[in-house]
Motif scaffolding. Structure first.
Motif, mmCIF file in Angstrom:
data_model
loop_
_atom_site.group_PDB
_atom_site.id
_atom_site.type_symbol
_atom_site.label_atom_id
_atom_site.label_comp_id
_atom_site.label_asym_id
_atom_site.label_seq_id
_atom_site.Cartn_x
_atom_site.Cartn_y
_atom_site.Cartn_z
ATOM 1 N N HIS A 104 0.736 -1.266 -0.012
ATOM 2 C CA HIS A 104 -0.166 -0.056 0.164
ATOM 3 C C HIS A 104 0.958 1.265 0.047
ATOM 4 N N GLN A 105 0.671 2.256 -0.966
ATOM 5 C CA GLN A 105 1.272 3.426 -0.742
ATOM 6 C C GLN A 105 0.458 4.708 -0.351
ATOM 7 N N ILE A 106 1.029 5.271 0.925
ATOM 8 C CA ILE A 106 0.035 6.329 1.478
ATOM 9 C C ILE A 106 0.820 7.786 1.541
ATOM 10 N N ALA A 107 0.004 8.481 1.837
ATOM 11 C CA ALA A 107 0.556 9.927 2.238
ATOM 12 C C ALA A 107 -0.323 10.452 3.285
ATOM 13 N N GLU A 108 0.109 11.628 3.828
ATOM 14 C CA GLU A 108 -0.739 12.288 4.950
ATOM 15 C C GLU A 108 -1.869 12.802 4.092
ATOM 16 N N LYS A 109 -2.859 13.127 5.145
ATOM 17 C CA LYS A 109 -4.161 14.006 4.445
ATOM 18 C C LYS A 109 -4.535 14.917 5.632
ATOM 19 N N ALA A 110 -5.020 16.032 5.324
ATOM 20 C CA ALA A 110 -5.627 16.789 6.458
ATOM 21 C C ALA A 110 -6.610 16.136 7.251
ATOM 22 N N PRO B 144 -3.938 2.052 -6.202
ATOM 23 C CA PRO B 144 -4.473 0.763 -5.899
ATOM 24 C C PRO B 144 -3.512 -0.255 -5.141
ATOM 25 N N ALA B 145 -3.818 -1.040 -4.440
ATOM 26 C CA ALA B 145 -2.860 -1.980 -3.570
ATOM 27 C C ALA B 145 -2.140 -2.678 -4.749
ATOM 28 N N LEU B 146 -0.873 -2.969 -4.544
ATOM 29 C CA LEU B 146 -0.159 -3.739 -5.427
ATOM 30 C C LEU B 146 0.210 -5.137 -4.653
#
Length: 298
Positions: free
Chosen positions: A220-226, A287-289
């Protein structure tokens, strides 16, 4: 870091014994308990409490309930009802050693501890919630092996993971071998150092040939969000407990080290919730790899 213990049911036959041992046999303290015999261990404890007042029986029952999904683990070993509990524990110990077997009376073997002799100074009881480690594959594997073996779901978190970097990939490869032998589900959560397309390219190109045959890894690739959670440091999280690393899940030059710590129960619950409900807490970058290993296991 983590160790598994077998505890003779009669060793918990009084509230005083049970209170100390069950409070100490917790993942955040680096200890797991073997459910021996599988599915029947708790019942044998209740039977051993025959001379205890009802209120003390209820207290023991509540502590056992609290440990059910965290500290109590099962093995696949068969249990021979024609043999004593000690004999069965020894048979299981020969297959996969316990750190110690806690017994109700004086132990006969060096890995036995009489329940009355258990305290933090005993070498077979001592554990550490944190320690420096070398940045080698073996060091990462050694501190996580027991945790992975007793878990059903394993999530590796490294915001700076790059599949094309051998130093990163070698640790994933070694840990995935342990996951494969435990039949747990393995996931990897990474940050946005790479674009999603580049991450996908490197995952497809570099991981299958380096991961053991049969292992399936979901990335899963993620980043921060508000308003969301912080993209955390490096962790190994499982449904049982977790480890935090000061630097990263990667090999380092000779002489380089890191520090690893067992997460306390509150922190583990927070981070586990965040990383098993990613959509609610982070921006999902694609999408998840899913990759399946193809490397023959030697």
């Amino acid at each position: 870091m983590f160790f598994e213990y077998a505890v003779e049911p009669e060793a918990l036959s009084t509230w005083q014994r049970a209170r100390y041992l069950l409070d100490a046999l917790r993942p955040e303290k680096g200890r797991f308990i073997c459910d021996l015999p599988k599915g029947k261990w708790k019942r044998l404890i209740y039977q051993s409490l025959i001379n205890c007042p009802e209120i003390e029986k209820a207290r023991v029952a509540e502590k056992l309930k609290q440990l059910q999904t965290s500290a109590l683990v099962r093995r696949t070993d068969s249990y021979d009802d024609q043999k004593s509990w000690i004999e069965n524990a020894e048979s299981s110990h020969r297959q996969t050693p316990f750190k110690a077997i806690i017994v109700a009376t004086a132990g006969k073997l060096s890995h036995h501890i009489n329940s009355d002799d258990v305290d933090e100074s005993h070498p077979l009881w001592t554990t550490s919630s944190g320690a420096p480690i070398s940045k080698t594959v073996d060091a990462f594997v050694n501190c996580a092996t027991c945790l992975i073996r007793v878990s059903q779901r394993v999530i590796l978190i490294d915001p700076h993971f790059r599949p094309g970097d051998r130093e990163k990939r070698s640790v994933l490869e070694a840990l995935s071998k342990k996951v494969l032998s435990s039949s747990a589900k393995l996931e990897l959560v990474v940050g946005d150092d790479l674009s999603y397309d580049e991450l996908k390219r490197q995952v497809t190109k570099d991981l299958p040939k380096h991961l053991p045959s049969g292992i399936e890894v979901t990335i899963h690739q993620i980043a921060e969000k508000a308003g969301g959670a912080r993209v955390h440091n490096r962790y190994i999280l499982t449904n049982r407990s977790g480890l935090q690393f000061g630097d990263g899940l990667e090999e380092g030059p000779p002489g380089h080290g890191d520090r690893v710590s067992i997460l306390d129960a509150t922190s583990h619950q927070q981070y586990w919730t965040e990383h098993t409900t990613l959509e609610a807490n982070f921006a999902i970058l694609g999408p998840a790899l899913t990759v399946v290993g193809k490397k023959a296991i030697k």
